[in-house]
Design an enzyme around this catalytic site. Sequence first.
Site, PDB file in Angstrom:
ATOM      1  CG  ASN A  48     -33.289 -65.565  63.962  1.00 60.05           C
ATOM      2  OD1 ASN A  48     -34.070 -66.484  64.207  1.00 60.05           O
ATOM      3  ND2 ASN A  48     -33.632 -64.528  63.194  1.00 60.05           N
ATOM      4  CB  THR A  53     -28.597 -76.090  56.585  1.00 65.24           C
ATOM      5  OG1 THR A  53     -29.995 -75.818  56.805  1.00 65.24           O
ATOM      6  CG2 THR A  53     -28.333 -76.208  55.095  1.00 65.24           C
ATOM      7  CE1 TYR A  79     -34.860 -74.038  57.430  1.00 70.88           C
ATOM      8  CE2 TYR A  79     -35.824 -75.987  58.453  1.00 70.88           C
ATOM      9  CZ  TYR A  79     -35.515 -74.634  58.491  1.00 70.88           C
ATOM     10  OH  TYR A  79     -35.860 -73.889  59.593  1.00 70.88           O
TER      11      TYR A  79
END
Length: 241
Positions: A84, A152, A149
């Site tokens: 996470n 990824t 971001y």
Amino acid sequence: MKKTVLITGGSRGIGAASVKKFSEEGWQVAFLYKEQDDAARAVAEETGALPIKCDITDRDLLRESIKAARVYFGAVSFDAVVCNAGISISGLFTDLSDEEWEQLLKTNLEGAMYTAKFALPEMIRESRGSIVLVSSMWGETGGSYEVAYSTTKAALIGFGKSLAKEVGPSGVRVNVVAPGVIETDMCRAYDSEVIDGLIEEVPLGRIGYGDDIASAIYFLAGEEASYVTGQVLGVSGGFCI
Ligand code: NDP
């Protein structure tokens, strides 16, 4: 014997909500965090979970921390691993520095990949367990001003699907959760007007909470999802359909 779960980024936000959820359901929980000792201590005190300070971009430390969690549990393997921990850096793609790109890649993609890599051998040997990767709806839709971001997070989806095919025959499941706009410190860093604008696009008409994501993670991690692998579960209030 209690089930065991390792959660990265458990000191705050979605990770902290997940630590609470698994603990409430009677699991033994260990979680990794980077630097926020007070937040980690508070989560540990509330839940009884084991906090381990570990920057997941430090590969040797990550390997040792995962081993330490297994030793703490007195278990050969984990029943579940939740990848996470993540960071967001927004801005124009053309303004992105090399350092920012590397930081995003090392944390969001490589951090999750190596967490899985170091936990998997024992899971495969024991022929059980599941991995849940926390991606983002931006990994599915693409996000302007969030190019790196989103990249990824898209890569994490490809990783999860491929890994699910590879380790399924060994009895290990791999799934992905793709949260929408969730009220955490990460989200609070954004301008409130931007957040309000995003919420207007959510069919369910509200921001998401850590608990919303923790429930989805818990479902995918456990026996209720024993025939589910290689899937991306969107938890975005319908933002991404
Ligand atoms: P927060 O910023 O609230 O919490 C981030 C957590 O990750 C903290 O526990 C932090 O530890 C930990 N962490 C960050 N970097 C590292 C590192 N290098 N090593 C170890 N731990 C680290 O984030 P959220 O809860 O909002 O996000 C959790 C995940 O959900 C992320 O992967 C994010 O991309 C994803 N997500 C979030 C959304 C949102 O709207 N909030 C939407 C979609 C996806 P510490 O406390 O020590 O800093």
